[in-house]
Motif scaffolding. Sequence first.
Motif, PDB file in Angstrom:
ATOM      1  N   LYS A 150       0.792  -1.148  -0.149  1.00 15.85           N
ATOM      2  CA  LYS A 150      -0.105  -0.032  -0.061  1.00 15.85           C
ATOM      3  C   LYS A 150       0.953   1.300   0.067  1.00 15.85           C
ATOM      4  CE  LYS A 150      -3.650   2.278  -0.039  1.00 15.85           C
ATOM      5  NZ  LYS A 150      -4.514   2.327  -1.099  1.00 15.85           N
ATOM      6  N   ILE A 151       1.831   1.055   0.849  1.00 19.58           N
ATOM      7  CA  ILE A 151       2.769   2.283   0.854  1.00 19.58           C
ATOM      8  C   ILE A 151       3.500   2.942  -0.476  1.00 19.58           C
ATOM      9  CG2 ILE A 151       4.839   3.232   1.933  1.00 19.58           C
ATOM     10  CD1 ILE A 151       4.283   1.948   4.519  1.00 19.58           C
ATOM     11  N   LYS A 152       3.992   1.741  -1.110  1.00 17.50           N
ATOM     12  CA  LYS A 152       4.693   1.870  -2.541  1.00 17.50           C
ATOM     13  C   LYS A 152       3.515   1.802  -3.553  1.00 17.50           C
ATOM     14  CE  LYS A 152       8.951   1.830  -1.110  1.00 17.50           C
ATOM     15  NZ  LYS A 152       9.959   2.488  -1.913  1.00 17.50           N
ATOM     16  N   GLY A 153       2.201   1.541  -3.291  1.00 15.98           N
ATOM     17  CA  GLY A 153       1.193   1.504  -4.485  1.00 15.98           C
ATOM     18  C   GLY A 153       1.191   0.167  -5.282  1.00 15.98           C
ATOM     19  N   TYR A 154       1.554  -0.967  -4.653  1.00 12.09           N
ATOM     20  CA  TYR A 154       1.262  -2.294  -5.217  1.00 12.09           C
ATOM     21  C   TYR A 154       0.060  -2.683  -4.605  1.00 12.09           C
ATOM     22  CZ  TYR A 154       6.499  -1.974  -5.460  1.00 12.09           C
ATOM     23  OH  TYR A 154       7.770  -1.586  -5.518  1.00 12.09           O
ATOM     24  N   PRO A 155      -0.516  -3.754  -5.313  1.00 13.23           N
ATOM     25  CA  PRO A 155      -1.599  -4.194  -4.727  1.00 13.23           C
ATOM     26  C   PRO A 155      -1.604  -5.038  -3.499  1.00 13.23           C
ATOM     27  CG  PRO A 155      -1.176  -5.456  -6.973  1.00 13.23           C
ATOM     28  CD  PRO A 155      -0.116  -4.474  -6.578  1.00 13.23           C
ATOM     29  N   ILE A 156      -2.676  -5.077  -2.759  1.00 17.98           N
ATOM     30  CA  ILE A 156      -2.615  -5.586  -1.416  1.00 17.98           C
ATOM     31  C   ILE A 156      -3.123  -7.094  -1.526  1.00 17.98           C
ATOM     32  CG2 ILE A 156      -3.597  -5.637   0.803  1.00 17.98           C
ATOM     33  CD1 ILE A 156      -2.701  -3.207   1.330  1.00 17.98           C
ATOM     34  N   TRP A 157      -2.251  -7.954  -0.755  1.00 18.90           N
ATOM     35  CA  TRP A 157      -2.851  -9.425  -0.528  1.00 18.90           C
ATOM     36  C   TRP A 157      -3.808  -9.468   0.454  1.00 18.90           C
ATOM     37  CZ3 TRP A 157      -1.800 -13.215  -3.615  1.00 18.90           C
ATOM     38  CH2 TRP A 157      -2.125 -14.593  -3.154  1.00 18.90           C
TER      39      TRP A 157
END
Length: 348
Positions: free
Chosen positions: A336-343
């Motif tokens: 989330k911090i880096k803007g990737y999808p959350i698992w």
Amino acid sequence: EVWNPNGKYRVISTKPMPGTRWINLLIEQDCRVEICTEKKTILSVEDIISLIGNKCDGVIGQLTEDWGETLFAALSRAGGKAFSNMAVGYNNVDVNAANKYGVAVGNTPGVLTETTAELAASLSLAAARRIVEADEFMRAGLYDGWLPHLFVGNLLKGQTVGVIGAGRIGSAYARMMVEGFKMNLIYYDLYQSTRLEKFVTAYGEFLKSNGEQPVYWKRASSMDEVLREADVISLHPVLDKTTYHLINKESLATMKKEAILVNCSRGPVIDEVALVEHLKQNPMFRVGLDVFEDEPFMKPGLAEMKNAVIVPHIASASKWTREGMATLAALNVLGKIKGYPIWGDSNR
Ligand code: DGY
């Protein structure tokens, strides 16, 4: 405990977690990692608010914590974007409140499926073969020779295993009991999952092609059908309003007098007061419990019951799994911090 003090993003873990991979992953991505080493097991909302402080980008928390309005408001005020529960179950998390404050929620499915199913299988066997009672008997120095009636229990082979909730864990458990112990299967699932059906169909074909006795299985149209027909029943539903006290006085009375009931899901799925009474009235009924209604407490009388096997919420407690859960929990926050999808399940 603080790692990488000059990191740009402040990530808090409310508990020390197994392994170091999760810490390294966060450090590599410029996070300052703060691990709460407070001695008390269950942190209060106030404890967590003071951990969050004025600036916090994400929190990795535990199932013992109450993640509702107050904590999500505090996290959002501190600029937090992500909360990850180090568990697959997230009944301790108010996802609506998280959404309201713009905090993404993650959990840790997958890595604990087999480990949890193995504990449910262990509890089934321990209850069926009265392993804990027999162990206590040995340690008390009571064994004075083999006897035909000594700790006679149940043979699982050929009996029927009942599964309530056929998601990842329920299906893995069913697979272990059907394949490993040649049990027949009856299951009930609210969510029309086809995962288990695919397995039993393929396994049936395999047995047929080897000229082996087929395993009987069916998907029940009601939970009561499972309760009436199964010899060993394992509970794997999600805890929500619809599954609170799913097993109560009435449903216990529906089960066979010598049935075994296993719970590795969440304690409040069973009305524990009714269960204690049922165990007292039916000494041949056995139970294997990993979870309790008011953890860490047990309802009065449960600890005294010889026909109960009780362990302290350890279903996912294998080294590999717990390190995997910690890693996933860290990746959720990092994502989330880096803007990737959350698992995780909660935001699919
Ligand atoms: C979970 O993940 O929900 C378990 O209860 C702990 O592993």
